[in-house]
Design a protein around this motif. Structure first.
Motif, mmCIF file in Angstrom:
data_model
loop_
_atom_site.group_PDB
_atom_site.id
_atom_site.type_symbol
_atom_site.label_atom_id
_atom_site.label_comp_id
_atom_site.label_asym_id
_atom_site.label_seq_id
_atom_site.Cartn_x
_atom_site.Cartn_y
_atom_site.Cartn_z
ATOM 1 N N ILE A 109 0.776 -1.090 -0.006
ATOM 2 C CA ILE A 109 0.137 0.080 -0.064
ATOM 3 C C ILE A 109 0.945 1.249 -0.001
ATOM 4 C CG2 ILE A 109 -1.598 1.508 1.401
ATOM 5 C CD1 ILE A 109 -2.840 -1.272 2.293
ATOM 6 N N TYR A 110 1.857 1.287 0.919
ATOM 7 C CA TYR A 110 2.664 2.533 1.006
ATOM 8 C C TYR A 110 3.572 2.517 -0.351
ATOM 9 C CZ TYR A 110 1.156 3.669 5.467
ATOM 10 O OH TYR A 110 0.351 4.204 6.604
ATOM 11 N N GLU A 115 3.934 5.771 -5.311
ATOM 12 C CA GLU A 115 3.897 5.969 -6.803
ATOM 13 C C GLU A 115 2.899 6.909 -7.154
ATOM 14 O OE1 GLU A 115 3.965 1.848 -7.923
ATOM 15 O OE2 GLU A 115 6.045 1.379 -7.370
ATOM 16 N N ALA A 116 1.654 6.469 -6.804
ATOM 17 C CA ALA A 116 0.250 7.548 -7.160
ATOM 18 C C ALA A 116 0.510 8.892 -6.805
ATOM 19 C CB ALA A 116 -0.890 6.898 -6.631
ATOM 20 N N PHE A 117 1.284 9.278 -5.717
ATOM 21 C CA PHE A 117 1.593 10.402 -5.345
ATOM 22 C C PHE A 117 2.821 11.061 -5.985
ATOM 23 C CE2 PHE A 117 -2.122 9.551 -2.836
ATOM 24 C CZ PHE A 117 -2.916 10.748 -2.771
ATOM 25 N N GLU A 118 3.482 10.487 -6.864
ATOM 26 C CA GLU A 118 4.609 10.670 -7.358
ATOM 27 C C GLU A 118 5.684 11.242 -6.585
ATOM 28 O OE1 GLU A 118 3.232 13.974 -10.098
ATOM 29 O OE2 GLU A 118 2.357 12.587 -11.319
ATOM 30 N N GLY A 119 5.662 10.350 -5.409
ATOM 31 C CA GLY A 119 6.831 10.460 -4.407
ATOM 32 C C GLY A 119 6.818 11.283 -3.231
ATOM 33 N N LYS A 121 5.716 12.116 -0.158
ATOM 34 C CA LYS A 121 5.181 11.390 0.972
ATOM 35 C C LYS A 121 4.242 12.176 2.050
ATOM 36 C CE LYS A 121 8.633 10.303 3.716
ATOM 37 N NZ LYS A 121 9.799 9.897 4.604
ATOM 38 N N ASP A 122 4.371 13.321 1.915
ATOM 39 C CA ASP A 122 3.366 14.198 2.815
ATOM 40 C C ASP A 122 2.058 14.250 2.044
ATOM 41 O OD1 ASP A 122 5.353 14.761 4.625
ATOM 42 O OD2 ASP A 122 6.122 16.852 3.593
ATOM 43 N N ASP A 123 1.949 14.212 0.927
ATOM 44 C CA ASP A 123 0.748 14.214 0.085
ATOM 45 C C ASP A 123 0.061 12.895 0.322
ATOM 46 O OD1 ASP A 123 0.697 16.804 -0.962
ATOM 47 O OD2 ASP A 123 1.168 16.121 -3.124
ATOM 48 N N PHE A 124 0.917 11.833 0.276
ATOM 49 C CA PHE A 124 0.265 10.531 0.604
ATOM 50 C C PHE A 124 -0.444 10.534 1.822
ATOM 51 C CE2 PHE A 124 0.954 5.815 1.577
ATOM 52 C CZ PHE A 124 -0.135 5.534 1.130
ATOM 53 N N TYR A 125 0.569 10.893 2.914
ATOM 54 C CA TYR A 125 0.114 10.802 4.346
ATOM 55 C C TYR A 125 -1.294 11.723 4.572
ATOM 56 C CZ TYR A 125 4.636 8.528 5.439
ATOM 57 O OH TYR A 125 5.683 7.611 5.402
ATOM 58 N N ILE A 157 -6.075 3.370 -4.377
ATOM 59 C CA ILE A 157 -5.125 4.258 -4.946
ATOM 60 C C ILE A 157 -5.047 3.990 -6.386
ATOM 61 C CG2 ILE A 157 -2.579 3.712 -4.977
ATOM 62 C CD1 ILE A 157 -2.779 3.308 -1.931
ATOM 63 N N ASP A 158 -5.533 2.567 -6.633
ATOM 64 C CA ASP A 158 -5.506 2.440 -8.256
ATOM 65 C C ASP A 158 -6.378 3.361 -9.006
ATOM 66 O OD1 ASP A 158 -4.046 0.210 -8.382
ATOM 67 O OD2 ASP A 158 -5.678 -1.271 -8.061
ATOM 68 N N ARG A 159 -7.438 3.849 -8.258
ATOM 69 C CA ARG A 159 -8.291 5.117 -9.135
ATOM 70 C C ARG A 159 -7.691 6.083 -9.111
ATOM 71 N NH1 ARG A 159 -12.112 2.129 -5.771
ATOM 72 N NH2 ARG A 159 -12.154 3.766 -4.107
ATOM 73 N N ILE A 160 -7.010 6.410 -8.200
ATOM 74 C CA ILE A 160 -5.969 7.740 -8.311
ATOM 75 C C ILE A 160 -5.028 7.597 -9.446
ATOM 76 C CG2 ILE A 160 -4.246 9.199 -7.204
ATOM 77 C CD1 ILE A 160 -5.833 8.351 -4.467
ATOM 78 N N GLU A 161 -4.475 6.582 -9.537
ATOM 79 C CA GLU A 161 -3.577 6.425 -10.714
ATOM 80 C C GLU A 161 -4.336 6.459 -12.090
ATOM 81 O OE1 GLU A 161 -1.694 2.638 -9.640
ATOM 82 O OE2 GLU A 161 0.175 3.717 -9.051
ATOM 83 N N GLN A 162 -5.424 6.067 -12.068
ATOM 84 C CA GLN A 162 -6.480 6.145 -13.420
ATOM 85 C C GLN A 162 -7.191 7.325 -13.411
ATOM 86 O OE1 GLN A 162 -8.743 2.694 -13.170
ATOM 87 N NE2 GLN A 162 -6.742 1.205 -12.805
#
Length: 166
Positions: A109-110, A115-119, A121-125, A157-162
């Protein structure tokens, strides 16, 4: 055949799955994974498919709070153990396979989230702590305690990537 991360000489013979590429070490650096043994363990967890047992040192548990940005109490709940069991498991030579499975799904997941948040970490968190409509208006971090919840977070997360939000 039991796969071990303790012997770096054997890393390449495990179907290439545990080969450490520049990409995987860069990913590990995002989470401050240091040392060859911990890097191999991290990579093994992210690529673990459940087909063959993999040996992960208990010491790897020390890296999880830094990776997940979560307190030990929450991580212990995600791994179905008490806080004291978590600390005891850190001292074990090898983690039990049930624990390895749970840690593996978290690491995936992490990795996928980063990857979905293009590296970033703060945006992902921040996303993990935001209510998401497609997750029943729940925060992704709340769903990490169960395998079904973790699958739901992976799907989000898959939906974000798409670029399909909601």
């Amino acid at each position: 055949m039991r796969q071990s991360v303790g012997d770096l000489q054997n890393v390449q013979r495990f179907s290439g799955v545990f080969q450490i590429s520049d990409d995987s070490t860069d990913f590990g650096r995002h989470f401050n994974i240091k040392g060859k043994r911990m890097t191999v363990a991290f990579h093994a967890l992210v690529n673990y498919d459940g087909m063959e047992p993999v040996e992960i040192p208990g010491a790897f548990l020390s890296a999880i709070p830094g990776i997940t940005n979560l307190p030990v109490t929450d991580i212990a709940k995600m791994l179905d153990m008490s806080k004291s069991s978590f600390y005891r498991a850190k001292e074990e030579d090898l983690l039990e396979m049930d624990t390895v499975d749970k840690i593996s799904s978290l690491m995936k997941i992490y990795r996928k989230g980063l990857e979905a948040f293009e590296g970033d970490k703060d945006d992902f968190y921040d996303w993990l702590d935001t209510r998401i409509t497609s997750l029943g208006d729940r925060k992704p971090a709340e769903l990490l305690k169960t395998e079904t919840g973790r699958l739901s977070v992976l799907n989000a997360i898959d939906r974000i990537e798409q670029n399909v939000y909601g």
